[in-house]
Design an enzyme around this catalytic site. Structure first.
Site, PDB file in Angstrom:
ATOM      1  N   HIS A  97      -2.858  -2.803   9.971  1.00  0.00           N
ATOM      2  CA  HIS A  97      -3.229  -1.627   9.692  1.00  0.00           C
ATOM      3  C   HIS A  97      -3.524  -1.262   8.426  1.00  0.00           C
ATOM      4  CE1 HIS A  97      -1.074  -0.783  13.934  1.00  0.00           C
ATOM      5  NE2 HIS A  97      -1.890  -1.439  14.253  1.00  0.00           N
ATOM      6  N   ASN A  98      -4.818  -1.341   7.973  1.00  0.00           N
ATOM      7  CA  ASN A  98      -5.188  -0.806   6.896  1.00  0.00           C
ATOM      8  C   ASN A  98      -5.833   0.347   6.926  1.00  0.00           C
ATOM      9  OD1 ASN A  98      -4.668  -3.580   5.190  1.00  0.00           O
ATOM     10  ND2 ASN A  98      -5.587  -4.210   6.785  1.00  0.00           N
TER      11      ASN A  98
END
Lengths: 257, 574
Positions: free
Chosen positions: B502-503
């Protein structure tokens, strides 16, 4: 190997598999569920299995054309077999990585584009990496593996005056431990722990990947941990308070869908 | 040589959720769209052999080919960044559907607190609660109530399955489909959490709990709990995926021209606007220029920032002065503090599951609990999940077990169906020195600089992880297990070992052009015909999977683009 020795080794293999099958209760109506038979029977995606008599099934195992080398020399193959067996040894649960054909799996993987790192970033300079930056070595997986096998033998001879595959299991474990801790000179700047990590990863894959890749012989890797392989649905099973053991099924069962 | 193509109204870069939603909304409104996707087209037929753990998860079948492009990584501003040469932590999608094809399907709304995080934190605790290094923490420029209709639209389009939860923002409608099934391990969590006074809920899912027809007329089948979600495509189309929802809708209008294998290298610019894009056909190497009235940048977080930086559009962020915006507020996800339960004589059907199958409590999320006595802000969801344990990837053994050899084999088999986690998913807040820029040395195969990531977990993360570990421990002990291993310390970030992808951030939205790159329509302050969509727009990452918010913002952006095509100009007054 003499004919008698060959026969004995086949019998040995079968008996260890029988022991496992007996322990895990993987039989239907008294017929041992070999992988080839099992996958045919399970093709219709049913968890209950019916069977018909298959005369001489156990006595005449079909040769598996997938068991042949596309990368290793016979000696490299044997060292690999010895090494994978120590990573994932035969025990009361069932066969080890050697009988599961993990070394065949590794041979095929190293011959594949993955063995030549074709999807890895390989541009630019290769600097020494910090611990948290991932490996920065230029050597390809296939070459790293071969260098590792050479080094296993070299180190085994230094420590125990014999090739790796000739050592006692405890000695082999000692050698592999030294490799895993990066204590052995491998090739150039490459750490022995990098080879060990590749060996460990490939062994686990060879035990548990779909049998079409050459390992997980007769899906026994899956059976040992009661993993059903590739099935299309578990709506009932996931709601059940009891554990439901399903016979493993490979991707081959999806052909023709 | 670059072939110049005729001008189009809208060109979209990347055909994942963001690009797919915008394409569907614009084409339904009669606007012609050219969609450029660097990978191939895909349908459910591509996944006939989809239950192949090796191919999809460990050989990254659905991910970008790193030999062509990767990121470089360092943990401090003074370090030397080196390329991520093979996949470890991040998995970056490729092809039509993008990461929306290989995701797990956990689909949350962010909390009202998130959208006004700076204001609400100062109101309750005073300005001193925000440390100097977190100065980039900001409100998003719009409130939860303003976001609500877009969340509602996204949830109806994707058919999200879930239950209404207290401690959240108000919903105008219930979820379009009921929650997923509860498995025995979820019931264990539910019982324990309830007896401790919490109110557990089933995680909202894009894995359909029942057959569903969405407002666009797309019908999809129910999830079969086959356990092949993350890293895999869904052969049933039961998992919400742009390739089975918004992209077919856009195609059906006849107004979408989808060009696959088309990798955008840069935006061309003319003063304060973009002229269009230059792209290369990845199969033949031919280059094209595609002029457009509006350029929608909707690739992944990393490439959104990189494209703008490589095109000289927007002011690059400077971590020393804190000025500039492109690359600012890169955030991640904090998942330390979990407890793992092992059972001697209990087996669960762990081979089955779904990517969003799980149960959770909201009591420690956001500002749902008092932070006066703790040295962190925000929080985490505490949850147990059942994704389906695949045998190459998942070999959980009690702490202290070697990772190879006789003991490893024995324990990994013994516990293969006799374990489950009580884990955390925590917020990641901006640090002045966590940011994205261009690498000074490493290039992609076309000679463009790679994106450089500078990132390390923060004091907020470490304090939060430790605090949450006491909660997961308490719940695990209430459940009761023979062995409980609790991870109390957040280890340093490792680009090949961390397991979350999850960037967020890098091209963030906000109310002020000085501190944000985009307004709340995701329109660039510094280039009015460029809209930059994706989790790159998040000013911080909350304690949730990003897709729900990414989807909602994409609907808002689609509205903004239509408005811009009619009226022009910056859509929000600064």
């Amino acid at each position: 190997m003499s004919e008698q020795e060959k026969k004995d080794s086949v019998l040995d293999k079968r008996s260890s598999r029988r022991t496992f099958i007996k322990n895990s209760g993987l039989t239907v109506g008294g017929v041992v569920l070999g992988g080839a038979l099992g996958s045919l029977l399970i093709k219709d995606d049913q968890s209950t299995i019916t069977t018909t008599e298959t005369p001489n099934h156990a006595a005449t195992p079909t040769a598996n054309p997938n068991v042949a080398l596309m990368f290793f020399t016979p000696n490299q193959y044997q060292v690999t077999q010895a090494a994978v067996e120590r990573i994932f040894p035969e025990d009361a649960n069932g066969p080890g990585a050697k009988e599961l054909n993990a070394a065949i799996y590794i041979d095929h993987q190293l011959a594949s584009p993955w063995g030549s790192n074709v999807k890895d970033y390989r541009l630019g300079a290769f600097y020494k990496a910090e611990e948290n930056q991932g490996a920065q070595t230029k050597i390809l997986r296939k070459d790293l593996f071969l260098a590792g096998l050479d080094s296993l033998n070299r180190y085994s001879n230094e420590q125990f005056e014999a090739d790796f595959k000739e050592l006692e299991a405890t000695q082999q474990d000692e050698v592999l431990l030294a490799f895993s801790e990066g204590k052995v000179e491998l090739y150039g700047k490459v750490s022995s722990s990098q080879f060990f990590s590749l060996l460990r990863t490939l062994t686990i894959e060879g035990v548990y990947a779909d049998p079409m890749y050459g390992g997980n012989n007769e899906m026994l890797g899956w059976s040992m941990r009661k993993y059903p392989g590739s099935r299309m649905q578990y709506v009932a099973e996931i709601q059940d308070e009891k554990f439901i053991e399903l016979k493993p099924q490979s991707l081959n069962s999806h052909m023709g869908h | 040589m670059v072939t110049k193509l005729p001008k189009v109204p809208v060109v979209v870069v990347g055909m994942g959720w963001a690009g797919g939603i915008v394409s569907a909304e614009l084409t339904k409104a009669g606007i012609s769209v050219v969609g450029l996707e660097r990978g191939k087209d895909r349908t459910t037929a591509d996944y006939t052999m989809g239950h192949d753990e090796l191919r999809y998860q460990h050989r990254q079948e659905l991910m970008q080919d790193l030999s062509k492009e990767t990121i470089t990584y360092r943990n401090t501003v003074s370090g030397k960044a080196l390329p991520m040469r093979h996949y470890g932590t991040f998995i970056v999608g490729d092809g039509v559907g993008g990461a929306g094809s290989h995701w797990n399907g956990q689909t949350y709304r962010f909390l009202p607190y998130d959208f006004e995080i700076r204001t609400k934190t100062i109101e309750r605790y005073g300005i001193e609660k925000i440390p100097a290094w977190m100065e980039g923490l900001n409100d998003w420029g719009l409130t939860y109530d303003e976001m609500e209709p877009y969340y509602d639209t996204f949830e109806k389009m994707a058919g999200i399955s879930g239950e209404t939860v207290e401690l959240w923002g108000k919903r105008t409608n219930p979820y379009p489909t009921p929650p997923l099934l509860k498995t025995p391990l979820m019931k264990e969590f539910e019982k324990a959490a309830t007896s401790l006074g919490y109110k557990p809920f089933v995680i909202p899912a894009a894995n359909l709990s029942e057959a569903y027809t969405n407002p666009d007329g797309i019908s999809r089948a129910a999830c079969q709990y086959c356990a092949y979600c993350e890293n895999f495509g869904c052969e049933y189309g039961a998992k919400g995926d742009p390739a089975v929802t918004v992209i077919p809708v856009a195609k059906q209008t006849g107004k979408l021209e989808l060009r696959t294998h088309s990798n955008v290298l840069e935006l061309t610019k003319d003063g304060g606007k973009a002229n269009g894009v230059i792209y290369v056909d990845m199969l033949t190497g031919e280059k094209f220029e595609q002029p457009a009235d509006v350029v929608v940048v909707a690739s992944y977080v990393f490439n959104n920032a990189r494209l703008l930086l490589n095109s000289g559009i927007g002011t690059p962020y400077d971590p020393i002065t804190g000025k500039g915006t492109i690359g600012k507020n890169y955030c991640y996800q904090v998942t330390s503090g979990g407890s793992q339960l092992f059972f001697e004589d209990r087996e669960f059907n762990l081979y089955g599951g779904a990517g969003a199958l799980g149960i959770e409590i909201a009591e420690y999320m956001g500002d749902n609990f008092d932070h006066a006595e703790v040295d962190f802000i925000h929080g985490a969801g505490i949850r147990s999940t059942q994704y389906g344990d695949r045998p190459i990837a998942v070999n959980r053994v009690p702490a202290g077990t070697p990772n190879w050899g006789a003991e490893f084999k024995e324990k990994s088999i013994k516990y293969a169906n006799s374990n489950f986690p009580v884990k955390t998913q925590g917020a990641s807040l901006p640090h002045k020195e966590n940011y994205l820029d261009l690498d000074p040395e490493f290039k992609d195969e076309f000679g463009y600089p790679l994106l450089r990531m500078t990132y390390e977990y923060t004091d907020n993360d470490r304090a939060m992880g430790k605090y949450m570990s006491s909660i997961t421990r308490k719940i695990a002990e209430e459940i009761g297990a023979d062995i409980i291993d609790t991870n109390e310390e957040q280890a340093p970030f490792n680009v090949n070992k961390d397991s979350n992808t999850h960037n967020t951030g890098g091209v963030i939205m906000g109310a002020d052009p000085e501190t944000s790159a985009l307004n709340t329509y995701l329109q660039m302050w510094e280039a009015e015909n460029v809209f930059v969509l994706g989790a790159s727009a998040f000013p911080h990452n909350s304690c949730f999977n990003p897709t729900g918010t990414l989807g909602a913002l994409s609907y808002r952006a689609a509205e903004g683009i239509q408005k811009y095509l009619k009226e022009g100009g910056i859509l929000v007054k600064a």
